[in-house]
Design an enzyme around this catalytic site. Structure first.
Site, PDB file in Angstrom:
ATOM      1  CB  SER A  60      -1.743   3.229  -2.676  1.00  0.00           C
ATOM      2  OG  SER A  60      -2.549   3.050  -3.779  1.00  0.00           O
TER       3      SER A  60
ATOM      4  CE1 TYR B 225      -2.912  -1.882  -1.388  1.00  0.00           C
ATOM      5  CE2 TYR B 225      -3.561  -0.420  -3.071  1.00  0.00           C
ATOM      6  CZ  TYR B 225      -2.655  -1.061  -2.315  1.00  0.00           C
ATOM      7  OH  TYR B 225      -1.439  -0.460  -2.663  1.00  0.00           O
TER       8      TYR B 225
ATOM      9  CE  LYS C  95      -0.854   0.224   0.622  1.00  0.00           C
ATOM     10  NZ  LYS C  95       0.666  -0.147   1.499  1.00  0.00           N
TER      11      LYS C  95
END
Length: 331
Positions: free
Chosen positions: A122, A147, A151
């Site tokens: 991402s 989040y 990643k």
């Protein structure tokens, strides 16, 4: 190739499955159906004329993962929780599912001799950009939410695995903001419950399923005060994964590659484009910024063009048209 897609029944996984099936690959979808629906299999068969194999399972189940990896050449790893705002309030769930799940997957890959992985990373790994556009050489490590940090941790783990295992190949595809749907209208982004992402929320407001859209923040240092993102059509993103398969088969080591259009659109620009495509008015309310969000990001996608022969071809109008086509066909 025999290709396993973890989280393959979800938004990006299912669209990638179409491209891979149409290219003649054998596709196995592995998913716990926490944010997807088994009816996707029928729709994939209708679109492609081929039905992928499906295994219902969790990536944190090591025994099930080992069984799923039998005779697999490449793993495309989509499985993971993905809502920025939710991750701020549920960090344990995000680290367990995303990071721990990847460790279980990697352990299963080592035990079964599978050494080729394409990872769904991402743009959040870049954190708050110091400069734009973002290249793969821009610093990472300052992700603004759990989040994004999950990643980033996974990227670092994969780099360490490639250093320790010279035969291993891992491509980290750093997505920007995928939206849209397959042109058939048969599959698209259809999250369970209230959507966390912009486009499915806008589409449901246009359809009358939800009353209005919340726009999180209108005081960012951007032209209209709303957040700016590099939106990319999900079918362009799916094509990028297909182009990454021969690269990961023919190279070893770790690499990160941006997948985006290379320009930014504000939230209000997307709303207006969707109104144009759908013919529907999108009522919205301006509210406080959302935790973990940044003002703007978009990428330099030239590395993907150079190494994979890939570039995005679809416009913001294509993205909105296809998303509305999918939403308006739903019962």
């Amino acid at each position: 190739m025999n290709i396993l897609l973890t989280g393959g029944m979800g938004f990006i996984g299912s669209h990638t499955a179409i491209v891979l099936l149409e290219a003649g690959h054998n596709v196995v979808l592995y998913d716990n159906l926490s944010n997807s629906d088994a009816s996707v299999l029928d729709r994939l068969e209708t679109i492609t004329g081929r039905r992928p194999s499906f295994i219902e399972g969790d990536i944190r189940d090591g025994i099930a993962m080992q069984k799923a990896l039998a005779n697999i050449d490449v793993v495309i790893h989509f499985a993971g929780l993905k809502a920025v705002g939710e991750s701020v309030h549920k960090p344990i769930e995000y680290y367990d599912n995303n990071v721990n799940g990847t460790l279980v997957l990697l352990d299963a890959m080592m035990k079964t001799g599978v050494r080729r992985l394409i990872f769904s990373s991402s743009s959040t790994v870049y954190g708050t950009p110091a400069t734009l556009p973002l290249t793969e050489d821009c610093p990472t490590g300052e992700a603004t939410n759990p989040y994004g940090r999950s990643k980033l941790h996974i990227e670092q783990i994969l780099a360490d695995v490639c250093r320790a295992e010279p035969s291993f190949s891992a491509i980290c595809l750093r997505y920007f903001n995928p939206i849209g749907a397959h042109p058939s209208g048969l599959i698209g982004e259809d999250p369970n419950g209230i959507p966390n992402n912009l486009l499915p929320y806008v589409a449901r407001v246009a359809h009358g399923t939800l009353p209005y859209l919340k726009v999180f923040g209108n005081d960012y240092p951007t032209p209209d005060g709303t957040g700016v993102r590099d939106f990319i059509h999900v079918m362009d993103l799916a094509d990028g994964h297909a182009k990454a398969v021969p690269y990961v088969m023919n190279n070893t080591g770790w690499i990160a590659i941006n997948l985006g259009c290379g320009r930014g659109y504000s939230v209000l620009e997307v709303i207006h484009a969707f109104e144009k495509s759908s013919g529907q008015k999108i009522p919205y309310q301006l509210v406080e910024r959302r935790e973990g969000d940044i003002a703007a990001n978009w990428c330099d996608p030239s590395k993907a063009q150079r190494l994979l022969g890939w570039s995005a071809t679809r416009t913001i109008d294509d993205m909105c048209h296809d998303a509305w086509n999918f939403e308006s066909r739903k019962e």
